[in-house]
Write an enzyme that holds these catalytic residues in place. Structure first.
Site, PDB file in Angstrom:
ATOM      1  N   ASN A   7       4.022 -70.643 -48.190  1.00  0.00           N
ATOM      2  CA  ASN A   7       2.847 -71.201 -47.515  1.00  0.00           C
ATOM      3  C   ASN A   7       3.177 -71.226 -46.019  1.00  0.00           C
ATOM      4  O   ASN A   7       3.980 -72.036 -45.569  1.00  0.00           O
ATOM      5  CB  ASN A   7       2.603 -72.616 -48.061  1.00  0.00           C
ATOM      6  CG  ASN A   7       1.401 -73.287 -47.424  1.00  0.00           C
ATOM      7  OD1 ASN A   7       0.788 -72.740 -46.502  1.00  0.00           O
ATOM      8  ND2 ASN A   7       1.083 -74.465 -47.900  1.00  0.00           N
ATOM      9  N   ARG A  95       0.007 -68.559 -50.356  1.00  0.00           N
ATOM     10  CA  ARG A  95      -1.185 -69.388 -50.187  1.00  0.00           C
ATOM     11  C   ARG A  95      -2.003 -68.801 -49.040  1.00  0.00           C
ATOM     12  O   ARG A  95      -1.483 -68.602 -47.942  1.00  0.00           O
ATOM     13  CB  ARG A  95      -0.789 -70.810 -49.845  1.00  0.00           C
ATOM     14  CG  ARG A  95      -2.021 -71.666 -49.609  1.00  0.00           C
ATOM     15  CD  ARG A  95      -1.689 -72.952 -48.932  1.00  0.00           C
ATOM     16  NE  ARG A  95      -2.903 -73.743 -48.781  1.00  0.00           N
ATOM     17  CZ  ARG A  95      -3.097 -74.613 -47.814  1.00  0.00           C
ATOM     18  NH1 ARG A  95      -2.177 -74.802 -46.895  1.00  0.00           N
ATOM     19  NH2 ARG A  95      -4.215 -75.279 -47.765  1.00  0.00           N
ATOM     20  N   HIS A 184      -8.890 -76.871 -50.968  1.00  0.00           N
ATOM     21  CA  HIS A 184      -8.048 -77.540 -51.973  1.00  0.00           C
ATOM     22  C   HIS A 184      -8.310 -76.992 -53.382  1.00  0.00           C
ATOM     23  O   HIS A 184      -8.031 -77.665 -54.374  1.00  0.00           O
ATOM     24  CB  HIS A 184      -8.319 -79.072 -52.040  1.00  0.00           C
ATOM     25  CG  HIS A 184      -7.941 -79.836 -50.823  1.00  0.00           C
ATOM     26  ND1 HIS A 184      -8.699 -80.901 -50.367  1.00  0.00           N
ATOM     27  CD2 HIS A 184      -6.896 -79.729 -49.983  1.00  0.00           C
ATOM     28  CE1 HIS A 184      -8.140 -81.415 -49.296  1.00  0.00           C
ATOM     29  NE2 HIS A 184      -7.041 -80.712 -49.033  1.00  0.00           N
ATOM     30  N   ARG A 245     -10.055 -86.778 -40.113  1.00  0.00           N
ATOM     31  CA  ARG A 245     -11.358 -86.092 -40.065  1.00  0.00           C
ATOM     32  C   ARG A 245     -12.457 -87.049 -40.506  1.00  0.00           C
ATOM     33  O   ARG A 245     -12.268 -87.848 -41.418  1.00  0.00           O
ATOM     34  CB  ARG A 245     -11.375 -84.875 -40.984  1.00  0.00           C
ATOM     35  CG  ARG A 245     -10.377 -83.816 -40.599  1.00  0.00           C
ATOM     36  CD  ARG A 245     -10.570 -82.571 -41.466  1.00  0.00           C
ATOM     37  NE  ARG A 245      -9.358 -81.777 -41.440  1.00  0.00           N
ATOM     38  CZ  ARG A 245      -8.718 -81.357 -42.516  1.00  0.00           C
ATOM     39  NH1 ARG A 245      -9.179 -81.620 -43.726  1.00  0.00           N
ATOM     40  NH2 ARG A 245      -7.622 -80.648 -42.402  1.00  0.00           N
ATOM     41  N   GLU A 388       0.371 -77.725 -56.124  1.00  0.00           N
ATOM     42  CA  GLU A 388      -0.292 -76.495 -55.691  1.00  0.00           C
ATOM     43  C   GLU A 388       0.648 -75.302 -55.755  1.00  0.00           C
ATOM     44  O   GLU A 388       0.242 -74.197 -56.092  1.00  0.00           O
ATOM     45  CB  GLU A 388      -0.870 -76.692 -54.276  1.00  0.00           C
ATOM     46  CG  GLU A 388      -2.097 -77.590 -54.297  1.00  0.00           C
ATOM     47  CD  GLU A 388      -2.465 -78.159 -52.939  1.00  0.00           C
ATOM     48  OE1 GLU A 388      -1.791 -79.125 -52.508  1.00  0.00           O
ATOM     49  OE2 GLU A 388      -3.413 -77.674 -52.317  1.00  0.00           O
TER      50      GLU A 388
END
Ligand code: AMP
Length: 411
Positions: A7, A95, A184, A245, A388
Site C-alpha cells: 500500500n 491497494r 473503504h 473531515r 484490508e
C-alpha cells in the site's frame, strides 16, 4: 503461496507478506518519510503465536524504489526475513484507491489497467499517483510474477444508479464521471464476508449494514453480498463525521465560505478535509482523547460525540429502509472495534427497530469477532476486526488462480 501486499502513499510503503497456506501475515512493516532526510523503516517478523520480532532502521531512503529494495532485503534476511529468496513470492497485491467505473473487481495489472488508473488521477489526485509509483517500482523488482490491483472503489460498483447519481446536470456525469464512488470497499467487503461466516449463513441471503469507523469513516448497505449504497461519494469527504473531515454539509457551504470569508478553493478544501470533523468541533481528532475529555466534562467534546453518533444513527435508519430488512449491523476499524461508548450511542433508542446493544457484552475488551446484541435479537450487532491487507492478499490469490497462474504465480 506467498503474496506480498503493498500500500504505497506519497512518502510511505506499507507492506505485509502473507503465507496463504496459513492464511496469515508472516511479516509486516512500514517505510515512512521516504525522500526526506531521515526515513524510518519498521519491520516485524511474526511468529506462529502472533508475536513480533521488530527491527527499526533509520536512514535515508531516497525514493520508493530504494524503499522497496530495502524491504525485499529484509524479507530475505536470515534473522528478520520469512523467505530465503524473493522468487518465493508468487504474486504482489496492490491497494489502489480509485478504480473509477473501470473496475468492478480486482484485476491483473497490465498496460491497459495502468492507463485506466492514470485516467482516474483527477478523481484521486493524492492517492492514485503514489499507488502507480508503487506498482511501477514493484514491477521492476518482481518482473516475473503477476501484480494484482485491488481497488477501494470496486465493492461499491454494484450500487444502482438511483443511489450513485447526484441531482446535478447529467452532463457532469456523462462528461466528467461525477457520481458517488464510495471508498473503504475492501474493508466493507471483508467484514460482510466475515459476518456471513460468523452467522453461518450464505452472504447471498443477508441484509447487512457495515460501519467502518477509523480516522476516515464510512457505511455501506450490503444486500445479498452486493453493496447497494455507501456514505462516501465522489471523494471521501461525504457522509459521516470523521477525524478531520466534515462529512455531509449543505453543498452551499463552500461558496458561503468563499463569498463571506474570502477563502480560496484550496483553503476551503483544507478546512473541510483537514480541520473539520471531530477536530473542527472539539480540537482533537483522536477519538480516545475526545472520549476522555468528554468524560472529564468538556462540553464541546461531549457535543462532538453526540454529532458523530447521531450522523451514524441517521444512516442506520436510511440503510435499513433501503435494504427493506436487516440481519446484522457490523462495527469495524479503530473506533468501531474499540469504542463501546460510540457503539452504544449509535444504537441507543433503536429498540423499536429491533436494534439494541447489551451493555455488558459491549464493554468486554475483546479483540475477536463478537456479538454485542442481547441473546435472541433478530438483528445482530457484531464487532468484526477489519483486515484490508488480508482481503487484498485473498483477492490477489483468487485472481491469480482464476487466470491460470500456478502455485508460483507464473503461468
Ligand atoms: P484507524 O484509522 O482504523 O486506525 O482508527 C483510528 C481511530 O481509532 C482514532 O480516532 C483512534 O482514536 C481510534 N481508537 C483506537 N483505539 C480506540 C479506543 N480504545 N477507544 C476509542 N477510540 C479508539
Amino acid at each position: 503461496m506467498k503474496i506480498l501486499v503493498i500500500n504505497t502513499g506519497s512518502s510511505s510503503i506499507k507492506y505485509q507478506l502473507f503465507d496463504m497456506e496459513k492464511q496469515k501475515a508472516v511479516v509486516n512493516g512500514l517505510a515512512e518519510k521516504i525522500g526526506e532526510k531521515t526515513s524510518i523503516l519498521t519491520h516485524k517478523l511474526i511468529d506462529n503465536q502472533g508475536n513480533g520480532k521488530k527491527k527499526i532502521e533509520e536512514g535515508r531512503l531516497a525514493n520508493h524504489a530504494e524503499g522497496l529494495e530495502r524491504i525485499v532485503e529484509l524479507l530475505v534476511d536470515p534473522e528478520f526475513g520469512a523467505i530465503r529468496d524473493k522468487s518465493e513470492i508468487s504474486a504482489v497485491g496492490h491497494r489502489v484507491v480509485h478504480g473509477g467505473e473501470a473496475f468492478q473487481e480486482s484485476i491483473i495489472i497490465n498496460e491497459k489497467v495502468l492507463a485506466a488508473v492514470k485516467k482516474n488521477i483527477p478523481l484521486a489526485p493524492l492517492h492514485n499517483p503514489p499507488n502507480l509509483t508503487g506498482i511501477e517500482v514493484a514491477q521492476n523488482i518482481f518482473p516475473d510474477v503477476p501484480h494484482v490491483g485491488v481497488f477501494d472503489t470496486s465493492f461499491h460498483q454494484t450500487i444502482p444508479r438511483r443511489a450513485y447519481l447526484y441531482a446535478v446536470p447529467y452532463s457532469l456525469y456523462e462528461k466528467q464521471r461525477v457520481r458517488r464512488y464510495g471508498f473503504h470497499g475492501t474493508s466493507h467487503a471483508y467484514v460482510a464476508e466475515e459476518a456471513a461466516a460468523y452467522l453461518k449463513r450464505p452472504i447471498e441471503e443477508l441484509k447487512l449494514i457495515t460501519i467502518h469507523l477509523g480516522n476516515g469513516a464510512s457505511m455501506a448497505a450490503v444486500k445479498n453480498g452486493r453493496c447497494i449504497d455507501t456514505s462516501m461519494g465522489l471523494t471521501p469527504l461525504e457522509g459521516l463525521v470523521m477525524g478531520t473531515r466534515c462529512g455531509d454539509v449543505d453543498p452551499a457551504l463552500p461558496y458561503f465560505m468563499a463569498r463571506n470569508l474570502n477563502m480560496t478553493i484550496d483553503e476551503i478544501d483544507k478546512t473541510l478535509n483537514k480541520q473539520s470533523g471531530l477536530k473542527g468541533l472539539c480540537g482533537d481528532n483522536d477519538m480516545r482523547n475526545v472520549e476522555e475529555k468528554a468524560v472529564s466534562g468538556d462540553e464541546l467534546s461531549a457535543l462532538a460525540l453526540e454529532i458523530y453518533s447521531y450522523r451514524i444513527k441517521k444512516y442506520i435508519g436510511a440503510y435499513y429502509a433501503s435494504l427493506g430488512h436487516l440481519d446484522a449491523i457490523i462495527f469495524t476499524a479503530g473506533i468501531g472495534e474499540n469504542s463501546p461508548l460510540i457503539r452504544g450511542m449509535c444504537c441507543e433508542g433503536l429498540d423499536s427497530l429491533g436494534i439494541s446493544v447489551d451493555a455488558c457484552k459491549n464493554k468486554e475488551p475483546r479483540k475477536d469477532i463478537r456479538e454485542i446484541s442481547p441473546p435472541n435479537s433478530q438483528i445482530k450487532v457484531l464487532v468484526i476486526p477489519t483486515n484490508e491487507e488480508k482481503k487484498i492478499a485473498m483477492e490477489t490469490e483468487r485472481i491469480v488462480k482464476r487466470n491460470g497462474c500456478g502455485q508460483t504465480g507464473r503461468k
